[in-house]
Design an enzyme around this catalytic site. Structure first.
Site, PDB file in Angstrom:
ATOM      1  N   VAL A 185       0.836  -1.202   0.000  1.00  0.00           N
ATOM      2  CA  VAL A 185       0.000   0.000   0.000  1.00  0.00           C
ATOM      3  C   VAL A 185       0.877   1.261   0.000  1.00  0.00           C
ATOM      4  CG1 VAL A 185      -1.937  -1.160   1.133  1.00  0.00           C
ATOM      5  CG2 VAL A 185      -0.142  -0.150   2.552  1.00  0.00           C
ATOM      6  N   HIS A 205      -4.490  -4.071  -2.369  1.00  0.00           N
ATOM      7  CA  HIS A 205      -4.908  -3.667  -1.026  1.00  0.00           C
ATOM      8  C   HIS A 205      -5.001  -2.144  -0.889  1.00  0.00           C
ATOM      9  CE1 HIS A 205      -3.527  -7.804   0.750  1.00  0.00           C
ATOM     10  NE2 HIS A 205      -4.632  -7.867   0.047  1.00  0.00           N
ATOM     11  N   CYS A 221     -18.881   9.040   4.176  1.00  0.00           N
ATOM     12  CA  CYS A 221     -19.425   9.526   2.893  1.00  0.00           C
ATOM     13  C   CYS A 221     -18.493   9.251   1.716  1.00  0.00           C
ATOM     14  CB  CYS A 221     -19.728  11.023   2.977  1.00  0.00           C
ATOM     15  SG  CYS A 221     -18.257  12.079   2.964  1.00  0.00           S
ATOM     16  N   CYS A 223     -18.924  15.652   6.126  1.00  0.00           N
ATOM     17  CA  CYS A 223     -19.987  15.048   6.944  1.00  0.00           C
ATOM     18  C   CYS A 223     -19.569  14.792   8.393  1.00  0.00           C
ATOM     19  CB  CYS A 223     -20.448  13.734   6.318  1.00  0.00           C
ATOM     20  SG  CYS A 223     -19.269  12.390   6.538  1.00  0.00           S
TER      21      CYS A 223
END
Ligand code: NAD
Length: 349
Positions: free
Chosen positions: A210, A226, A237, A255
């Site tokens: 990653v 991944h 969201c 949010c």
């Protein structure tokens, strides 16, 4: 007419019942004369006067499938030309190939030479990498001696439960990994893979990592199974957010949800497009090279099994996982990739 002692044996090949001998003699003008003695009655002895170099004597062998026979002696004077043909040849007979490798390379290089041959003769090669690919870039893996698991068990942190129920621990774990990425640069092995891709020798890289280092090194066809640590988004969201906000513990500005890194947590589904594309590339491959993974994480650990071609496993620690592969090279990823690259460069056409 040359005297017998003027001829040097350049190559001696066993045919089963006899031998083929290629001899050479250097002329005063720097060119070479060659003499080939074969077991074939019609072509018992052939001569060639060459204005070129010592390697041109191998042309006298062009009517013989000599790489399918067995080497008895390779003169160092002609070794590079022989190695070039050995590494580029598509072998049907594994035992004669091994004999040529043994004749041309020291033991410590033979597996790397075998891999170099497979790379040169494969139609489609795919790499599959894990955290061990990045330890030489100073990013710890999970399971080996220096890995994260010695300090903290990722299965307790890299989970939706930790994200929901223990956010400070979750955030600190990933913030620490993001921090270690700041100074990380791809090591030479990464650049070897990307250079092979630009030469058309590698079709794709599927990675469990990653850290984004394959792309940073210039690899283009990369499937990040991944996800990517720094692709921060809101867990509620899905809006993208900055790595800085996540590391500071700031919630989503849209949010107010918790921010999370763009990685696949244990129990989550893999990104569909990367997975499908990786699978297609692997299924079409005739060579898959798996590097630096313990093959413990499902479903990514199924990737090497999806290729019907040759399979190679490179890992610094020997484990049971190696048993499923056609060729195993034990050692550090960067060092082995550079060793193979040196061999390829030494026999460049
Ligand atoms: P793992 O930690 O389970 O296994 C790493 C393997 O690499 C071990 O078998 C180890 O022996 C080997 N290794 C270590 N250094 C090596 C080197 N220099 N050369 C060759 N081999 C070496 O890692 P994994 O199998 O990739 O699975 C764990 C999960 O960890 C993956 O899902 C991945 O996303 C995540 N992870 C990623 C990173 C990263 O992106 N750099 C780092 C840690 C963990």
């Amino acid at each position: 007419m040359r005297k017998a002692e003027e001829w040097t044996t350049l190559l001696s090949i066993g045919t089963g019942g006899g031998t083929i001998e290629l001899k050479g003699a250097e002329r005063k003008d720097g060119g070479w004369d060659f003499r080939l003695r074969t077991d074939e009655p019609s072509k018992g002895v052939a001569y060639q006067t060459s204005g070129g170099g010592k390697e041109d004597g191998l042309h006298l062998l062009s009517h013989i499938a000599w790489l399918s026979l067995y080497p008895l002696y390779v003169n160092p004077v002609i070794a590079n030309a022989v190695e070039k043909r050995v590494l580029h040849h598509k072998y049907r007979n594994e035992s004669s190939f091994m004999a040529w490798l043994e004749a041309c390379y020291p033991e410590a290089e033979q597996k790397a030479a075998l891999l170099a041959n497979w790379l040169l003769t494969a139609e489609r090669t795919v790499f599959f990498t894990g955290a061990g690919m990045s330890t030489e870039s100073n990013l710890p893996d999970f399971r080996s001696k220096e890995g994260w698991w010695r300090r903290i068990d990722p299965r307790t942190v890299a989970t939706p439960d930790a994200l929901n129920d223990d956010y400070p621990l979750f955030k600190d774990f990933y913030a620490a990994r993001m921090k270690s990425l700041e100074a990380a640069v791809p090591h030479a092995g990464y650049h070897v893979i990307s250079s092979w891709e630009s030469r058309g020798m590698v079709q794709a890289v599927a990675t469990q990592n990653v850290d984004g280092l394959h792309r940073k090194a210039g690899s283009r066809n990369v499937y990040e199974l991944h996800g990517r640590l720094q692709a921060v988004r809101c867990s509620r969201c899905d809006e993208q957010a900055s790595e800085q906000d996540f590391r500071r513990g700031i919630p989503c500005q849209i949010c107010g949800g918790k921010l999370r890194p763009g990685v696949v947590l244990f129990g989550e589904i893999l990104p569909e497009k990367d997975w499908d594309d990786a699978l297609a590339a692997v299924q079409q491959s005739d060579l898959i090279i798996t590097i630096g993974t313990s093959l413990e994480v499902y479903p990514a650990n199924q990737i090497p099994l999806m290729s019907s071609g040759r399979s190679v496993y490179i890992n610094s620690e020997y484990s049971g996982a190696a048993a499923d592969f056609d060729l195993v090279l034990e050692g550090r990823a960067g060092e082995i990739l550079q060793q193979v690259d040196r061999l390829l460069k030494s026999v460049k056409k």
